[in-house]
Design a protein around this motif. Structure first.
Motif, PDB file in Angstrom:
ATOM      1  N   ALA A   1      40.313  40.269  39.223  1.00 54.64           N
ATOM      2  CA  ALA A   1      41.133  39.227  38.590  1.00 54.64           C
ATOM      3  C   ALA A   1      40.553  38.768  37.263  1.00 54.64           C
ATOM      4  O   ALA A   1      40.787  37.636  36.830  1.00 54.64           O
ATOM      5  CB  ALA A   1      41.351  38.035  39.523  1.00 54.64           C
ATOM      6  N   THR A   2      39.824  39.642  36.601  1.00 52.51           N
ATOM      7  CA  THR A   2      39.335  39.353  35.254  1.00 52.51           C
ATOM      8  C   THR A   2      39.001  40.652  34.542  1.00 52.51           C
ATOM      9  O   THR A   2      38.415  41.558  35.151  1.00 52.51           O
ATOM     10  CB  THR A   2      38.082  38.452  35.283  1.00 52.51           C
TER      11      THR A   2
ATOM     12  N   GLY B   1      44.651  45.473  38.395  1.00 49.45           N
ATOM     13  CA  GLY B   1      43.838  44.765  39.378  1.00 49.45           C
ATOM     14  C   GLY B   1      43.512  45.698  40.531  1.00 49.45           C
ATOM     15  O   GLY B   1      44.232  46.672  40.779  1.00 49.45           O
TER      16      GLY B   1
ATOM     17  N   LEU C   1      39.937  42.636  45.613  1.00 53.10           N
ATOM     18  CA  LEU C   1      40.661  41.386  45.806  1.00 53.10           C
ATOM     19  C   LEU C   1      40.927  41.097  47.277  1.00 53.10           C
ATOM     20  O   LEU C   1      41.041  39.935  47.677  1.00 53.10           O
ATOM     21  CB  LEU C   1      41.962  41.411  45.005  1.00 53.10           C
TER      22      LEU C   1
ATOM     23  N   MET D   1      45.168  34.505  48.125  1.00 53.16           N
ATOM     24  CA  MET D   1      45.753  34.715  46.805  1.00 53.16           C
ATOM     25  C   MET D   1      47.220  34.302  46.797  1.00 53.16           C
ATOM     26  O   MET D   1      47.693  33.657  45.850  1.00 53.16           O
ATOM     27  CB  MET D   1      45.617  36.182  46.389  1.00 53.16           C
TER      28      MET D   1
ATOM     29  N   LEU E   1      48.497  36.679  41.963  1.00 53.33           N
ATOM     30  CA  LEU E   1      47.482  37.129  41.002  1.00 53.33           C
ATOM     31  C   LEU E   1      47.819  36.727  39.573  1.00 53.33           C
ATOM     32  O   LEU E   1      46.922  36.336  38.812  1.00 53.33           O
ATOM     33  CB  LEU E   1      47.331  38.654  41.113  1.00 53.33           C
ATOM     34  N   HIS E   2      49.086  36.787  39.183  1.00 51.42           N
ATOM     35  CA  HIS E   2      49.453  36.415  37.811  1.00 51.42           C
ATOM     36  C   HIS E   2      49.050  34.981  37.507  1.00 51.42           C
ATOM     37  O   HIS E   2      48.425  34.694  36.473  1.00 51.42           O
ATOM     38  CB  HIS E   2      50.959  36.587  37.589  1.00 51.42           C
TER      39      HIS E   2
ATOM     40  N   MET F   1      44.995  34.339  37.624  1.00 52.90           N
ATOM     41  CA  MET F   1      44.188  34.770  36.485  1.00 52.90           C
ATOM     42  C   MET F   1      44.823  34.434  35.131  1.00 52.90           C
ATOM     43  O   MET F   1      44.339  34.875  34.095  1.00 52.90           O
ATOM     44  CB  MET F   1      43.901  36.276  36.569  1.00 52.90           C
TER      45      MET F   1
ATOM     46  N   THR G   1      48.438  47.228  40.424  1.00 52.32           N
ATOM     47  CA  THR G   1      47.302  47.241  41.341  1.00 52.32           C
ATOM     48  C   THR G   1      47.130  48.635  41.910  1.00 52.32           C
ATOM     49  O   THR G   1      48.101  49.260  42.330  1.00 52.32           O
ATOM     50  CB  THR G   1      47.499  46.239  42.496  1.00 52.32           C
TER      51      THR G   1
ATOM     52  N   LEU H   1      49.407  39.995  46.679  1.00 52.87           N
ATOM     53  CA  LEU H   1      48.854  39.748  45.345  1.00 52.87           C
ATOM     54  C   LEU H   1      49.964  39.487  44.336  1.00 52.87           C
ATOM     55  O   LEU H   1      49.759  38.772  43.349  1.00 52.87           O
ATOM     56  CB  LEU H   1      48.007  40.935  44.895  1.00 52.87           C
TER      57      LEU H   1
ATOM     58  N   SER I   1      51.696  41.993  42.628  1.00 53.04           N
ATOM     59  CA  SER I   1      51.678  42.922  41.496  1.00 53.04           C
ATOM     60  C   SER I   1      53.047  43.521  41.242  1.00 53.04           C
ATOM     61  O   SER I   1      53.894  43.594  42.127  1.00 53.04           O
ATOM     62  CB  SER I   1      50.647  44.029  41.735  1.00 53.04           C
TER      63      SER I   1
END
Length: 392
Positions: A50-51, A70, A75, A84, A90-91, A94, A102, A148, A150
């Motif tokens: 996530a970075t 990702g 994760l 999460m 995830l969007h 982060m 992903t 997540l 994605s």
């Protein structure tokens, strides 16, 4: 610097792919989906946990990245997919409101986890973080990627490191095909999102073709070529791309996973690849290496201790333009975090500029000239560095 990515207004409520221009096998176009448009050929910075390491999300976007990657394995271990989802996906987590792809976690399970056991149902393994036990089935991989949130999800596959014997490659390829079908059923129909299959088969052309044909029969939204950049020479990688490409639909995107160097990218784009990801530019930046239009520069080298030139005075990236090589050398030699940040910033800028240059060159019908000029510039700079080393 790359084109300003003001592409949200062009996004589609559905997942669509179009080809705008071709130059030989190379093509430039766009993938559109609700969270934005991905200009192709595209390089996806890797945001494993996530970075994108050493980068702010806004910096990554400003460099021209339309999508980041990702990693499902990392994760799922931390912070966990259910958490999460509770945190908004995830969007939101982060602060990246644009498309995210992903990967399935399969490669990391095979390469990082301890005491793994693989069978038809999936992979049972122990976390490399704390030794806790986990099971990853094709269905669970897709479920995690859905939690997540994605936009592009990858099938679970078995990736075999090369070189390997035919029985191991063939078994992994066939298992990956069966898992692809199960992933497709689990994914179902998700408007605006996509699941990609992964072509396996190692360095064996007949197995690669069988894998590609089997995946195309599933009528997926896109197709990746996996199991390369895992130890084989570049010539083998390119040969496998040339083997697979004719068997993939021309109206769907093609993604070469885990690749690679700037030269890898140019040669693969020329063979019809649309999407790439690789940790190379970020990892290199954390280890004192800069990618530039003058080739790769090792800032640990003592010859830069009094070099007042920037990495590239013509670059629009402040990291490349506004800091001397001497200062970067100092930061690298003293292990200062700023050195990692600046060199990562420079490297991702160079990669995005390279992709932008290739998109423009394809549209103009001059990709071969662009690639030749780029390689000539690298060779001239390398010859100058070699001469300076001899003189010193």
């Amino acid at each position: 610097m790359s084109e300003t990515p003001s592409l949200r207004s062009n996004a589609s409520e559905h997942f669509t792919f179009r080809v705008d221009a071709t130059d030989g096998q190379a093509r430039t176009g766009a993938i559109s989906m609700p969270r934005g448009t991905i200009r192709t050929p595209a390089f996806m910075p890797v945001g494993t946990a996530a970075t994108v390491k050493a980068m702010y999300p806004g910096q990554v976007r400003d460099l021209g990245a339309d999508v980041v990657l990702g990693n499902t394995y990392h994760l799922m271990l931390r912070p966990g997919p259910e958490r999460m989802e509770r945190l908004g996906g995830l969007h939101h987590f982060m602060n990246w409101p644009h498309p995210i792809l992903t990967d399935s976690g399969g490669f990391q399970v095979m390469s990082l986890s301890a005491l793994r056991k693989l069978d038809e149902q999936g992979v049972t393994f122990r976390s490399h973080v704390d030794g806790s036990a986990h099971h990853m089935s094709p269905e669970r991989s897709i479920e995690i990627q859905g939690l997540l949130g994605s936009d592009i999800q990858m099938q679970l596959d078995e990736c075999v490191r090369l070189p390997a014997e035919r029985p191991a490659i063939e078994s992994a390829m066939r298992l990956s095909l069966r898992w692809a079908e199960r992933c497709r059923l689990q994914f179902g129909e998700q408007p605006g999102k996509a699941m990609f299959g992964i072509v396996q088969g190692g360095d064996l052309a007949d197995l690669r073709v069988e894998s590609a044909r089997g995946l195309v029969d599933l009528d997926l939204k896109g197709y990746a070529i996996g199991g390369l950049a895992v130890g084989e020479p570049q010539a083998v990688m390119l040969a496998m791309i040339e083997t697979v490409e004719p068997h993939l639909p021309r109206d769907k995107p093609r993604y070469l996973m885990g690749v690679g160097t700037p030269d890898d990218l140019m040669r693969s784009v020329a063979r019809g690849i649309d999407m790439f990801d690789c940790v190379m530019p970020t990892r290199a930046g954390r280890h004192g290496l800069a990618y530039t239009r003058f080739g790769r520069i090792n800032l640990r080298n003592a010859r830069f201790a009094e070099d007042t030139r920037p990495l590239d005075e013509t670059s629009a990236c402040p990291a490349a333009r506004d800091y001397s090589r001497a200062y970067l050398h100092h930061l690298v030699r003293t292990d200062e975090i700023l050195g990692m940040m600046l060199l990562t910033w420079n490297n991702l800028s160079y990669y995005q500029d390279l992709m932008s240059g290739m998109r423009g060159a394809i549209a103009a019908g001059r990709l071969a000239d662009f690639a030749g000029e780029t390689r000539e510039a690298w060779a001239r700079a390398e010859a100058e560095r070699a001469s300076a080393n001899l003189a010193g």
